[in-house]
Motif scaffolding. Sequence first.
Motif, PDB file in Angstrom:
ATOM      1  N   LEU A   1       0.772  -1.287  -0.026  1.00  0.00           N
ATOM      2  CA  LEU A   1      -0.187  -0.042   0.070  1.00  0.00           C
ATOM      3  C   LEU A   1       0.797   1.191   0.018  1.00  0.00           C
ATOM      4  CD1 LEU A   1      -2.897  -1.101   2.213  1.00  0.00           C
ATOM      5  CD2 LEU A   1      -2.975  -0.798  -0.179  1.00  0.00           C
ATOM      6  N   ALA A   2       2.039   1.348   0.578  1.00  0.00           N
ATOM      7  CA  ALA A   2       2.879   2.268   0.691  1.00  0.00           C
ATOM      8  C   ALA A   2       3.357   2.535  -1.108  1.00  0.00           C
ATOM      9  CB  ALA A   2       4.181   2.301   1.640  1.00  0.00           C
ATOM     10  N   ILE A   3       3.762   1.512  -1.720  1.00  0.00           N
ATOM     11  CA  ILE A   3       4.022   1.590  -2.895  1.00  0.00           C
ATOM     12  C   ILE A   3       2.741   2.308  -3.767  1.00  0.00           C
ATOM     13  CG2 ILE A   3       5.160   0.611  -5.229  1.00  0.00           C
ATOM     14  CD1 ILE A   3       6.196  -1.508  -3.319  1.00  0.00           C
ATOM     15  N   GLY A   4       1.537   1.631  -3.462  1.00  0.00           N
ATOM     16  CA  GLY A   4       0.514   2.397  -3.919  1.00  0.00           C
ATOM     17  C   GLY A   4       0.165   3.871  -3.743  1.00  0.00           C
ATOM     18  N   ARG A   5       0.565   4.125  -2.575  1.00  0.00           N
ATOM     19  CA  ARG A   5       0.193   5.472  -2.306  1.00  0.00           C
ATOM     20  C   ARG A   5       1.374   6.420  -2.963  1.00  0.00           C
ATOM     21  NH1 ARG A   5       2.372   7.095   3.662  1.00  0.00           N
ATOM     22  NH2 ARG A   5       4.584   6.680   2.374  1.00  0.00           N
ATOM     23  N   GLU A   6       2.520   6.056  -3.399  1.00  0.00           N
ATOM     24  CA  GLU A   6       3.332   6.372  -4.123  1.00  0.00           C
ATOM     25  C   GLU A   6       3.067   6.622  -5.715  1.00  0.00           C
ATOM     26  OE1 GLU A   6       7.133   9.106  -4.005  1.00  0.00           O
ATOM     27  OE2 GLU A   6       5.785   8.082  -2.481  1.00  0.00           O
ATOM     28  N   TRP A   7       2.435   5.577  -6.080  1.00  0.00           N
ATOM     29  CA  TRP A   7       1.856   5.694  -7.339  1.00  0.00           C
ATOM     30  C   TRP A   7       0.642   6.697  -7.458  1.00  0.00           C
ATOM     31  CZ3 TRP A   7      -3.163   4.777  -8.890  1.00  0.00           C
ATOM     32  CH2 TRP A   7      -3.560   4.776 -10.254  1.00  0.00           C
ATOM     33  N   LEU A   8      -0.055   7.157  -6.535  1.00  0.00           N
ATOM     34  CA  LEU A   8      -1.172   7.886  -6.615  1.00  0.00           C
ATOM     35  C   LEU A   8      -0.481   9.081  -6.732  1.00  0.00           C
ATOM     36  CD1 LEU A   8      -3.915   6.951  -3.982  1.00  0.00           C
ATOM     37  CD2 LEU A   8      -4.127   7.059  -6.272  1.00  0.00           C
TER      38      LEU A   8
ATOM     39  N   ALA B   1      -3.586   3.048   8.511  1.00  0.00           N
ATOM     40  CA  ALA B   1      -3.793   4.040   9.691  1.00  0.00           C
ATOM     41  C   ALA B   1      -1.940   4.527   9.752  1.00  0.00           C
ATOM     42  CB  ALA B   1      -3.880   3.429  10.910  1.00  0.00           C
ATOM     43  N   MET B   2      -1.229   3.285   9.653  1.00  0.00           N
ATOM     44  CA  MET B   2       0.409   3.599   9.807  1.00  0.00           C
ATOM     45  C   MET B   2       1.037   4.555   8.594  1.00  0.00           C
ATOM     46  SD  MET B   2       1.866   0.147  11.042  1.00  0.00           S
ATOM     47  CE  MET B   2       1.501  -1.133   9.934  1.00  0.00           C
ATOM     48  N   LEU B   3       0.237   4.489   7.700  1.00  0.00           N
ATOM     49  CA  LEU B   3       0.818   5.117   6.377  1.00  0.00           C
ATOM     50  C   LEU B   3       0.238   6.680   6.464  1.00  0.00           C
ATOM     51  CD1 LEU B   3       0.567   2.257   3.770  1.00  0.00           C
ATOM     52  CD2 LEU B   3       2.625   3.424   4.555  1.00  0.00           C
ATOM     53  N   GLY B   4      -0.611   6.871   7.494  1.00  0.00           N
ATOM     54  CA  GLY B   4      -0.880   8.284   7.265  1.00  0.00           C
ATOM     55  C   GLY B   4      -2.235   8.322   6.141  1.00  0.00           C
ATOM     56  N   VAL B   5      -2.734   7.659   5.546  1.00  0.00           N
ATOM     57  CA  VAL B   5      -3.901   7.435   4.918  1.00  0.00           C
ATOM     58  C   VAL B   5      -5.076   7.605   5.376  1.00  0.00           C
ATOM     59  CG1 VAL B   5      -5.133   6.139   2.987  1.00  0.00           C
ATOM     60  CG2 VAL B   5      -2.646   6.269   2.803  1.00  0.00           C
ATOM     61  N   GLY B   6      -5.178   6.938   6.743  1.00  0.00           N
ATOM     62  CA  GLY B   6      -6.246   6.923   7.651  1.00  0.00           C
ATOM     63  C   GLY B   6      -7.225   5.820   7.289  1.00  0.00           C
ATOM     64  N   ARG B   7      -7.751   4.987   8.462  1.00  0.00           N
ATOM     65  CA  ARG B   7      -8.655   3.736   8.352  1.00  0.00           C
ATOM     66  C   ARG B   7     -10.104   4.596   7.520  1.00  0.00           C
ATOM     67  NH1 ARG B   7      -7.259   0.092  12.343  1.00  0.00           N
ATOM     68  NH2 ARG B   7      -5.488   0.899  13.526  1.00  0.00           N
ATOM     69  N   ASP B   8     -10.329   5.660   7.771  1.00  0.00           N
ATOM     70  CA  ASP B   8     -11.462   6.109   7.226  1.00  0.00           C
ATOM     71  C   ASP B   8     -11.718   6.300   5.833  1.00  0.00           C
ATOM     72  OD1 ASP B   8     -12.688   6.022   9.510  1.00  0.00           O
ATOM     73  OD2 ASP B   8     -12.624   8.085  10.070  1.00  0.00           O
ATOM     74  N   GLN B   9     -10.447   6.109   5.176  1.00  0.00           N
ATOM     75  CA  GLN B   9     -10.452   6.425   3.674  1.00  0.00           C
ATOM     76  C   GLN B   9     -10.904   5.057   2.885  1.00  0.00           C
ATOM     77  OE1 GLN B   9     -10.378   9.840   4.180  1.00  0.00           O
ATOM     78  NE2 GLN B   9      -9.722   9.626   2.279  1.00  0.00           N
TER      79      GLN B   9
ATOM     80  N   ALA C   1      -7.326   5.510  -7.908  1.00  0.00           N
ATOM     81  CA  ALA C   1      -7.682   4.918  -6.289  1.00  0.00           C
ATOM     82  C   ALA C   1      -6.684   3.858  -6.311  1.00  0.00           C
ATOM     83  CB  ALA C   1      -9.148   4.427  -6.342  1.00  0.00           C
ATOM     84  N   ILE C   2      -6.548   3.259  -4.981  1.00  0.00           N
ATOM     85  CA  ILE C   2      -5.902   1.921  -4.519  1.00  0.00           C
ATOM     86  C   ILE C   2      -7.135   0.961  -4.318  1.00  0.00           C
ATOM     87  CG2 ILE C   2      -4.594   0.932  -2.909  1.00  0.00           C
ATOM     88  CD1 ILE C   2      -3.284   3.477  -2.581  1.00  0.00           C
ATOM     89  N   VAL C   3      -7.056   0.125  -5.184  1.00  0.00           N
ATOM     90  CA  VAL C   3      -7.799  -1.074  -4.960  1.00  0.00           C
ATOM     91  C   VAL C   3      -7.214  -2.138  -4.245  1.00  0.00           C
ATOM     92  CG1 VAL C   3      -9.379  -2.897  -6.184  1.00  0.00           C
ATOM     93  CG2 VAL C   3      -9.254  -0.479  -7.014  1.00  0.00           C
TER      94      VAL C   3
ATOM     95  N   ALA D   1      -7.673   4.348 -14.018  1.00  0.00           N
ATOM     96  CA  ALA D   1      -6.289   4.348 -13.262  1.00  0.00           C
ATOM     97  C   ALA D   1      -6.616   3.984 -12.022  1.00  0.00           C
ATOM     98  CB  ALA D   1      -5.805   5.758 -13.738  1.00  0.00           C
ATOM     99  N   PHE D   2      -5.918   2.731 -11.725  1.00  0.00           N
ATOM    100  CA  PHE D   2      -5.781   2.380 -10.272  1.00  0.00           C
ATOM    101  C   PHE D   2      -4.608   1.560  -9.738  1.00  0.00           C
ATOM    102  CE2 PHE D   2      -8.707  -0.626 -12.430  1.00  0.00           C
ATOM    103  CZ  PHE D   2      -8.269  -2.114 -11.835  1.00  0.00           C
ATOM    104  N   TRP D   3      -4.231   1.348  -8.705  1.00  0.00           N
ATOM    105  CA  TRP D   3      -3.386   0.282  -8.318  1.00  0.00           C
ATOM    106  C   TRP D   3      -3.938  -0.757  -7.602  1.00  0.00           C
ATOM    107  CZ3 TRP D   3       2.083   0.579  -8.194  1.00  0.00           C
ATOM    108  CH2 TRP D   3       2.533  -0.354  -7.478  1.00  0.00           C
ATOM    109  N   LEU D   4      -3.537  -1.997  -8.197  1.00  0.00           N
ATOM    110  CA  LEU D   4      -4.233  -3.093  -7.850  1.00  0.00           C
ATOM    111  C   LEU D   4      -3.366  -4.002  -6.787  1.00  0.00           C
ATOM    112  CD1 LEU D   4      -6.452  -5.286  -7.900  1.00  0.00           C
ATOM    113  CD2 LEU D   4      -5.374  -6.231  -9.860  1.00  0.00           C
ATOM    114  N   HIS D   5      -3.675  -3.923  -5.617  1.00  0.00           N
ATOM    115  CA  HIS D   5      -2.945  -4.837  -4.407  1.00  0.00           C
ATOM    116  C   HIS D   5      -3.643  -5.848  -4.155  1.00  0.00           C
ATOM    117  CE1 HIS D   5      -0.587  -5.441  -0.961  1.00  0.00           C
ATOM    118  NE2 HIS D   5      -1.777  -5.614  -0.560  1.00  0.00           N
ATOM    119  N   VAL D   6      -3.346  -7.027  -4.179  1.00  0.00           N
ATOM    120  CA  VAL D   6      -3.847  -8.311  -3.885  1.00  0.00           C
ATOM    121  C   VAL D   6      -3.272  -8.724  -2.681  1.00  0.00           C
ATOM    122  CG1 VAL D   6      -4.407 -10.511  -4.638  1.00  0.00           C
ATOM    123  CG2 VAL D   6      -4.280  -8.820  -6.356  1.00  0.00           C
TER     124      VAL D   6
END
Length: 469
Positions: free
Chosen positions: A164-171, A206-214, A241-243, A269-274
């Motif tokens: 998810l950190a890599i996905g955040r950088e992709w965003l 939460a750890m990445l600063g994105v937030g649980r509510d996102q 988005a991140i999926v 456009a989205f980052w696909l994390h499985v």
Amino acid sequence: MNWTATPPPHPAYRALVDSRLAADLTGLPDLLTAARDYAATVLDGLPDRPVAVPAPEVAPAPLPVTGAGASGALVEFQDRWAPGFSGSAGPRYLGFVTGGATPAALIGDWLTGTFDQNAVTRQDSSAVDLERETVAWLRELFGLSDAHTGTFVTGATMSNTVGLAIGREWLGEQRGVSVSRQGVGALGDIAVLSGAPHSSIYKALAMLGVGRDQLRTVRLLADREAVDVAALEEELRKGPAIVVANAGTVNTVDFDDLRAIAALKSKYAFWLHVDAAFGAFAALSPEHAELLAGLDLADSICVDLHKWLNVPYDAAVQFTRRRDLQVSVFQNTAAYLTLPSGDPDLFHLTPENSRRLRALAAWFSLAAYGAEGHREIVIRNIAAARRLGDRLAEIPGARLLSPVRLNVVCFGVDRDVPALLAAVASSGEAFLTPTVYQGVPALRAAFSNWRTQESDADRVITVLRDLLT
């Protein structure tokens, strides 16, 4: 400011400590033999050891001043702490999704401590290259292409966090900002979409600063934990988005349609994390491998190894197609460190700078048993889960809440679930964990131990019948 120096240890204490260290070094072969013999006794007794035990009250001991030497410490551990340890490495510990340690993996783990490599750089060791080889073997095991690179981490939570950190950088890349330099605030609104995400996804956000509510949960298919791809497409129309797709949900081991989700990349456009923490091992079962169709199209993947690979805690792997973004997030710069160019050293790829050689236990198990040996474990565990699911019909008031899709049995009972779970644990025969599925309190039995046979499922049925009838 005036500092008071700590007085040096009394000479008598120093001599005693030094002599015990020296004696332990001299007697190390005998100490290791004693530890080996004790470990062998524990492992031999696993099939009959109580699977879970109420934790006994152990009075805290004061910090030893001089210590008892290694042999004394072993005796103290056996007397004070070992009686309260569960049989979690055994065949009927069915709580969470817990594997064990194959004999080869245990050897690898012991040698990990023996060599004590800080597996981060090629400057002083071949440990990094061993990890690279192990990752390549795992990539082949799960049917991934060379487009994916991978790195060992502690577990699924950290693997999800890295992905998810890599996905955040992709965003950030989509919006013309560098999150690793400017911070998550530079992103603005963030959309994270998932159908039935594991709790570790919320923790990672939460750890990445994105937030649980996102995290916005997307509608599921009827009576499933798989996402409705049409509903997901509606959400993707709103922007990048991140999926987070699931390859094996925790309650019912349901799989999102990875191929259909990945196909949406041609339009959105989205980052696909499985999150394939244990579901990735479906690739080893010819009957179930199709569930993972499309996995190779993911941008990042989480796989937990101390689950179905049966290596000791802690071990997981994360895969990604965008190592360049991974380095952007995790690179570490110092005069004594290598630069993050070409094939970067491992401290440029995960949150850890110092890390044990987790790959060695996995390397040993894969080298010892190969793909076929691990395939046999997976198929046998699936058969045991099916047997438990089939035989639940023999118990009045017990019912499956979902089909047994892989290795987890999710079922309900006409009794108080916490009380039943406590009674099962107290019997010493098995350990199960609770959940809630579609609003119904339920029990989960997860089969992932290399020792487990269908006869173990029969023993679980017996204890459940005794308690419920």
